[in-house]
Design a protein around this motif. Structure first.
Motif, short mmCIF file in Angstrom:
data_model
loop_
_atom_site.label_atom_id
_atom_site.label_comp_id
_atom_site.label_asym_id
_atom_site.label_seq_id
_atom_site.Cartn_x
_atom_site.Cartn_y
_atom_site.Cartn_z
N MET A 1 -15.07 23.18 72.15
CA MET A 1 -14.77 21.81 72.59
C MET A 1 -14.29 20.93 71.44
SD MET A 1 -15.31 21.71 75.74
CE MET A 1 -15.42 19.97 76.17
N SER A 2 -14.27 21.50 70.25
CA SER A 2 -13.93 20.63 69.12
C SER A 2 -13.31 21.44 67.99
CB SER A 2 -15.18 19.90 68.63
OG SER A 2 -16.19 20.87 68.41
N TRP A 3 -12.91 20.72 66.91
CA TRP A 3 -12.20 21.35 65.78
C TRP A 3 -13.07 21.40 64.55
CZ3 TRP A 3 -10.27 18.25 69.45
CH2 TRP A 3 -9.12 18.70 70.14
N PRO A 4 -12.97 22.45 63.76
CA PRO A 4 -13.76 22.52 62.53
C PRO A 4 -13.12 21.66 61.44
CG PRO A 4 -12.42 24.48 62.73
CD PRO A 4 -12.17 23.67 63.97
N ARG A 21 -14.21 15.70 67.26
CA ARG A 21 -13.53 15.58 68.55
C ARG A 21 -13.23 14.11 68.77
NH1 ARG A 21 -18.31 14.84 72.44
NH2 ARG A 21 -19.96 14.58 70.90
N ILE A 22 -12.31 13.86 69.70
CA ILE A 22 -11.99 12.48 70.01
C ILE A 22 -12.52 12.14 71.38
CG2 ILE A 22 -10.08 10.95 70.60
CD1 ILE A 22 -8.68 11.85 68.15
N LEU A 23 -13.31 11.07 71.42
CA LEU A 23 -13.90 10.64 72.68
C LEU A 23 -13.50 9.19 72.87
CD1 LEU A 23 -15.84 11.66 74.92
CD2 LEU A 23 -17.69 10.60 73.63
N GLY A 24 -12.61 8.96 73.84
CA GLY A 24 -12.14 7.59 74.04
C GLY A 24 -11.43 7.10 72.81
N GLU A 25 -11.90 5.95 72.27
CA GLU A 25 -11.26 5.36 71.12
C GLU A 25 -11.95 5.76 69.81
OE1 GLU A 25 -8.78 2.31 71.69
OE2 GLU A 25 -8.54 3.82 73.27
N TRP A 79 -2.82 17.00 67.18
CA TRP A 79 -3.61 16.44 68.28
C TRP A 79 -4.28 15.13 67.88
CZ3 TRP A 79 -8.73 15.82 67.35
CH2 TRP A 79 -9.30 16.61 66.35
N HIS A 83 -3.66 9.73 69.03
CA HIS A 83 -4.81 8.83 69.25
C HIS A 83 -5.00 7.84 68.11
CE1 HIS A 83 -5.93 11.42 72.56
NE2 HIS A 83 -5.66 12.44 71.74
N SER B 2 -9.06 6.79 79.30
CA SER B 2 -10.29 7.25 79.94
C SER B 2 -11.15 8.03 78.95
CB SER B 2 -9.95 8.13 81.14
OG SER B 2 -9.26 9.27 80.68
N ASP B 3 -12.40 8.17 79.29
CA ASP B 3 -13.34 8.81 78.38
C ASP B 3 -13.32 10.32 78.48
OD1 ASP B 3 -16.07 6.44 78.05
OD2 ASP B 3 -13.96 6.41 77.48
N THR B 4 -12.14 10.90 78.44
CA THR B 4 -12.09 12.35 78.53
C THR B 4 -12.14 12.98 77.16
OG1 THR B 4 -9.71 12.10 78.58
CG2 THR B 4 -10.81 12.56 80.68
N PRO B 8 -9.62 21.30 72.77
CA PRO B 8 -9.17 21.88 71.49
C PRO B 8 -8.20 23.01 71.70
CG PRO B 8 -11.33 22.72 72.07
CD PRO B 8 -10.95 21.77 73.17
#
Lengths: 366, 420
Positions: A1-4, A21-25, A79, A83, B2-4, B8
């Protein structure tokens, strides 16, 4: 779910292996044990090593924070980029530092302004008057050697023969200057040098040297015109105007040197050169020199009216295609008022030199 | 938005473990990006009459810092152009009036008695040297505070005033001993600087004795003694020559070889500087970590020669190009333009502008080449030949809470010290 990634928290020098990881802002940094180490507002995320760098991308959060994130791979930027709108910013915005810049910038402007407008003019006047005659003469010798070299280098004077030293005309002008200066408290011997240059100009240097350019002799129609110009320059010498100017320029170029900084070498030299040649006296200084010129001409019994004619002819040329060669106009600002004053006060009629002497002056540098 | 959670990419590799073969210190900066940066800086500085120099300096430092990798982690330069600009403005507001006042005193000095002139001159140089040393220390403090590694900032403690005092007292001693005390002077200042440097909250130490530098320093005296010895042997100092009486009997070949010996000073000074640099690095400690430099004199001399050769040919190329272009334009100018106007004085003005442009071109080209080849080369060589004893001490450092200066280098900028 995330990057090292590798994370330095800014509190210790230890490296933490984390996942981001990016969650929202927010950009969220999670430690190996699953706890959240920090979260960065995505808008504050910036690359640290622009420009230059190399190696994996390094991220910081705004300017004030010490913690850093090192991505495992350059490709990971792809990625993050969508953002983080400020990712490629190199410096913080103006809102961070405008206050001290305005404050100290204002202080610097005020200080420079006071120096240029108040302190330098007042002090240069006093100092020019305070310098003893012997030293004044020695300064003059140095300056005149420098000016001749400069005129030669810049091509303003003839490369091989920058000054004309031969011919009966030099004797005529020397004795004329000595006669005009008689009885005036100049303090130093007046010395006339004829510069081999096409430019219509004459200038007084510190220490009693007067430079008359060949172009001025060519432009003159009557011996009294040249005599009047000589008397005018003697006026500058007596009032020590050139010395004031030298002091003013020395201090001003010091100031400019500091302002410009690194690339000074060349520009400062250039500035000095141009100001030395194209120095403009103030209106008051010109009026003073005119008054002395007419007085000297009257005392010697010469007609000063031709000086007015000379000024008038020069003024007519102003703004024309000869402007650049009319250095006398730019260094000695001319006004109708000055021309009228010279004509009004001229009281005598004799020619300053015989026809034969005038011819020999005209033959100078030929 | 949105909060997605953003998905990865598949199978990201874990960050590689530190390679045991990695050098302790390495410089990874290439010449081409630095060259582009320097050219851009030179042009922008010219267009902004020099004000861009604060930005230029910052970008160049970012290049040098971020390309220097220690234990595979780069240094980071965190300084901002605005901080340099503010430092400059402060100096402008405060120091310029002082400088100009002195200029006036200097002119008025001619009227004073000779002893007073001497005293004033000495006072002036003392103040200037003190300000330069003061500026140096403040500059190092600023640079250290803007240097970070692994997220931890460096710092410089101590006081600039103390440093100035030290440099004066040691300087006087050096003068009194005809330069023999020079190594002790250099080491005293080095020691003060390095033992006041810290990484995070942990200080560096200096463990070196000036005796190690005395030998290399005394080598300087060899060409000087040879010079005067050869001159004496050539008969120049014989009493009849000195007094101007009698026919001089000077051995010319000996006198010429005497002046050639003086040229030895140039390589010796580079050799000494390299020895001093190595001594400084070798004497530095950080907790139980020690450092070593094996920088070679020959590599620096070759760099210098290379830089000189490149500069010569680049200048030759540029000026011949300019000469051709000016020649063509002058031809057009004379052919088409009003010849009379040229005769009357348009020409000298053009010659003047060309002169200024030549000086500026010369300065810009030499600065760019010197930075791209010589300075980068020195940094590269210094990094390549440096090693750090293996230790975990660097892993246990805490961030310092000491305040850092808010702006920097105004004085150093005013006196144009500090290369980059």
């Amino acid at each position: 779910m995330s990057w090292p990634a590798t994370y330095y928290d800014g509190k210790t020098s230890e490296a933490h292996q984390v996942s981001i990881r990016i969650l929202g802002e927010q950009l969220i940094v999670t430690g190996a044990n699953g706890s959240t180490l920090t979260h960065w507002p995505a808008a504050d995320v910036q690359l640290t090593d622009k420009p230059g760098g190399g190696g994996p991308p390094r991220l910081c959060c705004g300017h004030g924070r010490d913690d850093r994130l090192i991505l495992a791979d350059e490709a990971d930027l792809e990625w993050i980029e969508p953002h983080c709108p400020n990712l490629h910013r190199t410096t913080p915005g103006w809102n961070v530092y405008w206050k001290p810049v305005v404050l100290w910038g204002g202080g610097a402007v005020v200080s420079v302004f006071l120096l240029v407008k108040v302190l330098i003019p007042v002090l240069s006047d006093d100092i020019a008057r305070a310098i003893p005659d012997g030293l004044y003469h020695r300064i003059g010798e140095n300056v005149s050697a420098q000016v001749i070299k400069l005129l030669q280098l810049t091509g303003l004077a003839d490369k091989t023969n920058p000054v004309c030293v031969y011919g009966a005309g030099t004797v005529v002008l020397d004795s004329l200057a000595a006669r005009l200066a008689q009885g005036l408290d100049v303090g130093v011997p007046v010395d006339v040098t004829i510069v081999n240059s096409k430019i219509v100009n004459a200038m007084a240097l510190p220490g009693g040297r007067i430079f008359v350019f060949r172009g001025l002799i060519d432009f003159a129609l009557h011996g009294n015109e040249v005599a009047g110009v000589l008397a005018h320059e003697i006026g500058h010498v007596a009032k020590r105007h050139p010395m004031q100017q030298t002091v003013k320029q020395g201090t001003t170029s010091l100031l400019i040197g500091l302002l410009i900084g690194d690339i000074t070498g060349g520009t400062a030299i250039a500035g000095m050169a141009s100001t030395l040649i194209n120095t403009s006296y103030s209106r008051d200084a010109e009026r003073e020199a005119d008054a002395i010129a007419v007085e000297l001409m009257n005392r010697a019994g010469f007609s000063a009216r031709q000086l007015g004619d000379f000024f008038e002819r020069l003024q007519k040329k102003q703004g024309g295609k000869y402007e650049k060669s009319m250095a006398l106009v730019s260094t000695h600002p001319l006004t109708a008022e000055r021309i009228d004053a010279v004509r009004r006060d001229a009281a005598r009629d004799a020619p300053a030199m015989s026809e034969e002497d005038w011819r020999s002056v005209k033959q100078l540098c030929k | 938005m949105s909060d997605t959670v953003i998905m990865p990419p598949p199978a990201s590799p874990a960050p590689p473990a530190t390679d045991p073969q990695q050098p302790d210190v390495a410089f990874a900066g290439r010449r081409w990006p630095l060259f582009k940066l320097m050219v851009k800086n030179a042009i922008l500085q010219l267009l902004t009459l020099g004000i861009y120099r604060f930005w230029a300096k910052t970008w160049v430092r970012r290049y040098f810092w971020s390309n220097t990798r220690i234990k595979d982690e780069p240094l980071e330069y965190t300084g901002l152009p605005s901080e340099l600009l503010i430092g400059f403005l402060i100096v402008l507001a405060v120091l310029v009036p002082l400088g100009i006042s002195y200029h006036f005193i200097e002119l008025a000095m001619a009227a004073m008695p000779f002893a007073a002139q001497i005293a004033l001159n000495v006072f002036y140089y003392v103040v200037i040297i003190a300000l330069i040393q003061f500026g140096f220390y403040r500059m190092w403090r600023y640079r250290m505070s803007r240097t970070a590694w692994r997220g931890i900032r460096f710092g410089l403690e101590g006081s600039a005033r103390e440093y100035v005092k030290k440099s004066f007292l040691w300087g006087l001693l050096t003068l009194a001993t005809l330069g023999v005390a020079m190594p002790w002077t250099r080491v005293a200042l080095m020691r003060y600087r390095i033992s006041n440097t810290r990484y995070g909250d942990a200080p560096f130490d200096f463990e070196g004795s000036a005796k190690a530098l005395l030998g290399p320093w005394l080598v300087f005296y060899v060409p000087l003694i040879l010079y005067f010895g050869l001159l004496a042997a050539s008969g120049l100092f014989d009493s009849d020559v000195m007094s101007g009486t009698g026919e001089p009997q000077i051995n010319t070949s000996l006198a010429i070889s005497a002046s050639l010996v003086l040229f030895l000073i140039f390589p010796i000074s580079i050799w000494y500087r390299v020895r001093e640099f190595r001594f400084m690095i070798d004497s530095t400690r950080f907790s139980d970590v020690s450092f070593k430099s094996e920088l070679e004199t020959l590599s620096i001399i070759l760099l210098g020669i290379g830089t000189a050769i490149v500069t010569f040919f680049v200048l030759l190329l540029i000026f011949s190009l300019i000469a051709v272009v000016v020649g063509i334009f002058a031809g057009i100018y004379h052919g088409v333009y009003d010849f009379e106007a040229t005769l009357a004085g348009g020409e000298p003005a053009a010659a003047f502008v060309v002169g200024v442009l030549i000086i500026l071109t010369f300065l810009m080209v030499t600065t760019v080449i010197k930075t791209v080849i010589f300075q980068r080369g020195i940094v590269f060589q210094a990094c390549r030949t440096a090693s750090i004893s293996d230790s975990g001490a660097f892993n246990r450092v805490l961030q310092s809470t000491a305040a850092a200066p808010a702006h920097g280098e105004g004085l150093a900028d005013a006196f144009d010290v500090g290369a980059i």
